[in-house]
Design a protein around this motif. Structure first.
Motif, mmCIF file in Angstrom:
data_model
loop_
_atom_site.group_PDB
_atom_site.id
_atom_site.type_symbol
_atom_site.label_atom_id
_atom_site.label_comp_id
_atom_site.label_asym_id
_atom_site.label_seq_id
_atom_site.Cartn_x
_atom_site.Cartn_y
_atom_site.Cartn_z
ATOM 1 N N PRO A 1 0.783 -1.196 0.037
ATOM 2 C CA PRO A 1 -0.100 -0.074 -0.030
ATOM 3 C C PRO A 1 0.796 1.217 0.064
ATOM 4 N N SER A 2 2.026 1.270 0.667
ATOM 5 C CA SER A 2 2.986 2.416 0.471
ATOM 6 C C SER A 2 3.397 2.528 -0.760
ATOM 7 N N SER A 3 3.107 1.814 -1.827
ATOM 8 C CA SER A 3 3.278 1.723 -3.149
ATOM 9 C C SER A 3 4.876 2.025 -3.535
ATOM 10 N N ALA A 4 5.605 2.782 -2.982
ATOM 11 C CA ALA A 4 7.181 3.025 -3.434
ATOM 12 C C ALA A 4 7.501 1.592 -3.394
ATOM 13 N N ALA A 5 8.200 1.175 -4.725
ATOM 14 C CA ALA A 5 8.804 -0.023 -5.005
ATOM 15 C C ALA A 5 10.363 0.277 -4.870
ATOM 16 N N GLU A 6 10.755 0.364 -3.331
ATOM 17 C CA GLU A 6 12.241 0.877 -3.114
ATOM 18 C C GLU A 6 12.847 -0.479 -3.161
ATOM 19 N N THR A 7 13.952 -0.528 -3.908
ATOM 20 C CA THR A 7 14.589 -2.153 -4.040
ATOM 21 C C THR A 7 16.122 -1.863 -4.112
ATOM 22 N N ALA A 8 16.343 -0.458 -3.911
ATOM 23 C CA ALA A 8 17.999 -0.335 -4.031
ATOM 24 C C ALA A 8 18.600 -0.759 -2.705
ATOM 25 N N ARG A 9 19.771 -1.114 -2.983
ATOM 26 C CA ARG A 9 20.679 -1.507 -2.102
ATOM 27 C C ARG A 9 22.271 -0.762 -2.064
ATOM 28 N N HIS A 10 22.723 -0.502 -1.192
ATOM 29 C CA HIS A 10 24.053 0.234 -1.046
ATOM 30 C C HIS A 10 25.173 -0.648 -0.301
ATOM 31 N N ARG A 11 26.315 -0.628 -0.889
ATOM 32 C CA ARG A 11 27.400 -1.588 -0.278
ATOM 33 C C ARG A 11 28.439 -0.283 0.195
ATOM 34 N N PHE A 12 28.983 -0.581 1.375
ATOM 35 C CA PHE A 12 29.890 0.208 1.558
ATOM 36 C C PHE A 12 30.687 -0.420 2.749
ATOM 37 N N ASN A 13 31.974 -0.549 2.615
ATOM 38 C CA ASN A 13 32.757 -1.018 3.880
ATOM 39 C C ASN A 13 32.361 -2.165 4.292
ATOM 40 N N GLY A 14 31.934 -3.115 3.790
ATOM 41 C CA GLY A 14 31.524 -4.283 4.366
ATOM 42 C C GLY A 14 30.144 -4.423 4.964
ATOM 43 N N PHE A 15 29.436 -3.422 4.468
ATOM 44 C CA PHE A 15 27.996 -3.391 4.820
ATOM 45 C C PHE A 15 26.930 -3.474 3.635
ATOM 46 N N THR A 16 25.848 -3.689 3.599
ATOM 47 C CA THR A 16 24.545 -3.853 2.820
ATOM 48 C C THR A 16 23.759 -3.221 3.524
ATOM 49 N N LEU A 17 23.253 -1.828 2.903
ATOM 50 C CA LEU A 17 21.941 -1.343 3.325
ATOM 51 C C LEU A 17 20.974 -1.488 2.390
ATOM 52 N N ASP A 18 20.141 -2.261 2.730
ATOM 53 C CA ASP A 18 18.896 -2.495 1.838
ATOM 54 C C ASP A 18 17.778 -1.575 2.026
ATOM 55 N N ILE A 19 17.454 -0.637 1.213
ATOM 56 C CA ILE A 19 16.506 0.365 1.529
ATOM 57 C C ILE A 19 15.206 -0.350 1.259
ATOM 58 N N GLY A 20 14.866 -1.275 0.665
ATOM 59 C CA GLY A 20 13.179 -1.954 0.577
ATOM 60 C C GLY A 20 13.091 -2.622 2.029
ATOM 61 N N LYS A 21 13.826 -3.301 2.666
ATOM 62 C CA LYS A 21 13.841 -3.978 3.697
ATOM 63 C C LYS A 21 14.084 -3.325 5.114
ATOM 64 N N ARG A 22 14.538 -1.901 4.613
ATOM 65 C CA ARG A 22 15.138 -1.027 5.848
ATOM 66 C C ARG A 22 15.954 -1.601 6.896
#
Lengths: 237, 237
Positions: B126-147
């Motif tokens: 329902p929140s519509s926004a299909a955010e699926t980006a993922r950012h990798r840096f310094n041994g971390f992964t930040l998953d936007i969709g999964k927050r």
DNA sequence: TACGCTGTTTACATTCAGTTACAAAATAAA
DNA sequence: TTTATTTTGTAACTGAATGTAAACAGCGTA
């Protein structure tokens, strides 16, 4: 046309390296390294957009090279692997490789993949207000984006925010006399008056960190009556 | 009651497939495929809400199936993997899997996870926004969709909502100085005033979670008098 | 040599960011 | 709903970075 993108090819097999260079250099700037050790220094010195890494390196294998690489940089990597084993592929991707190619390498395929990876990355960066320049001088590298100064030995020299800003202005104007007004304007965005000694103090603090003998400075020299000069050559990338 | 959700089970092991079907069909409509090739055609023909994918497929392995799948669809995927290796998990998640289960598969667990993933997605829709980006840096992964933020080791670093929002803004603007105004605007949607220290406190909390040595931060650096900078390379997908 | 000029250094004051503790608000659980 | 728990904001304190003032040193010139 914007300056070409740079690909770093890491392989101990000189023949293969040459082949790759000849394939890529029509479209990209190509740098070469024949072992893992060279990679890190190259990455510090030059702007590298993509690394092609052979995992069958002598000495420590490509995977450990990859691992070390990922600690310091997120530069995209395409791995060359001898075995088509899933294992390799999995480990490679786990370590953060962006793609991999099995030997024997088809040059056409390599070129295609290099292009694909770079294109993929271009799309991701529409917001490029980011600073990526790097300045090298006298055994130091000043990384603008990371706001950090490191010696060629690899160790990092901690700079305060003000020191960094000042050093940056100086490094961007090598061999050019800068007066206090310019320096203060560039670093603190304010005007200078004859009683303002803050630049002088900051210069002193910087010298302590980067000069061999701060009392007889070689890099940041005083121009009496005017200001200071970054008296060394700088290669920027 | 709305029409049931559909799960596609991809496995070459017929016995296991049957077992899974029987487990799931009480609650879902179940489709089956015995290799990767069938997936794509099924996805085109039917509405599929979730794929359960065995990565130990014959022929080309599950990872490449996964990858091809992601090219054409964002359908959620739960992977079945033989080894419990972190490696597999990381690769799987990197390729966009939503969850994974190690063999031997406990049917009760499978059912639970299927439900969880579907619920998670329902909430998000329902929140519509299909955010699926993922950012990798310094041994971390930040998953936007999964927050969510995870380390390469596979373990997840719990972030509060505010921490996530802040880290996200930073990771989306690497190597770019952000002032408190922008940061507060992006995370709390309000204006900043000089007495507002909430960003500073939040930065401190984030550093504790992601910096090796929070007192000498390498990733989130301070730009005195201005704000903060995400001083590291980020690769986004 | 003494004086004036300019840059350097030191010491100290001020400002700003980091940290902590706790209050307030939001969220989840009962 | 009420109650517990988590998250966020605020205020006070600490420490680091920076600014300021004054003492000091080098250099040229009268």
């Amino acid at each position: 046309m914007p300056s070409r993108q740079t690909v770093l090819v890491v392989d101990d097999d000189e023949l293969l390296r040459t082949l790759i260079r000849e394939t890529l250099q029509e479209n990209f700037k190509v740098l070469e390294a024949d072992d893992g050790a060279e990679i890190e220094s190259t990455l510090k010195e030059k702007r590298v957009d993509l690394v092609v890494l052979d995992v069958t390196l002598p000495g420590d294998d490509g995977f450990s090279v990859m691992r070390r690489l990922r600690k310091q940089s997120q530069v995209p990597v395409i791995m060359l692997t001898a075995k088509s084993e899933v294992v390799d592929r999995v480990v490679g991707l786990e370590l953060g490789a962006d793609d991999y190619i099995c030997k024997p390498v088809e040059m056409r395929e390599l070129l295609a993949r290099v292009r694909t990876v770079l294109r993929r990355l271009d799309n991701r960066r529409p917001s490029s207000a980011a600073e990526t320049a790097r300045h090298r001088f006298n055994g130091f590298t000043l990384d603008i984006g990371k706001r950090q100064l490191s010696a060629d030995s690899g160790c990092e020299i901690p700079l305060t925010s003000g020191e960094f800003d000042l050093l940056r202005v100086l490094a961007e104007h090598p061999n050019e006399t800068m007066n206090r007004d310019d320096l203060l304007e560039a670093t603190r965005d304010r005007d200078w008056n004859p009683f303002d000694r803050s630049i002088d103090v900051l210069i002193g603090r910087l010298r302590k960190k980067i000069e061999d003998d701060p009392k007889n400075p070689e890099i940041i020299k005083t121009v009496r009556g005017t200001g200071y000069i970054f008296a060394t050559d700088v290669s920027s990338s």
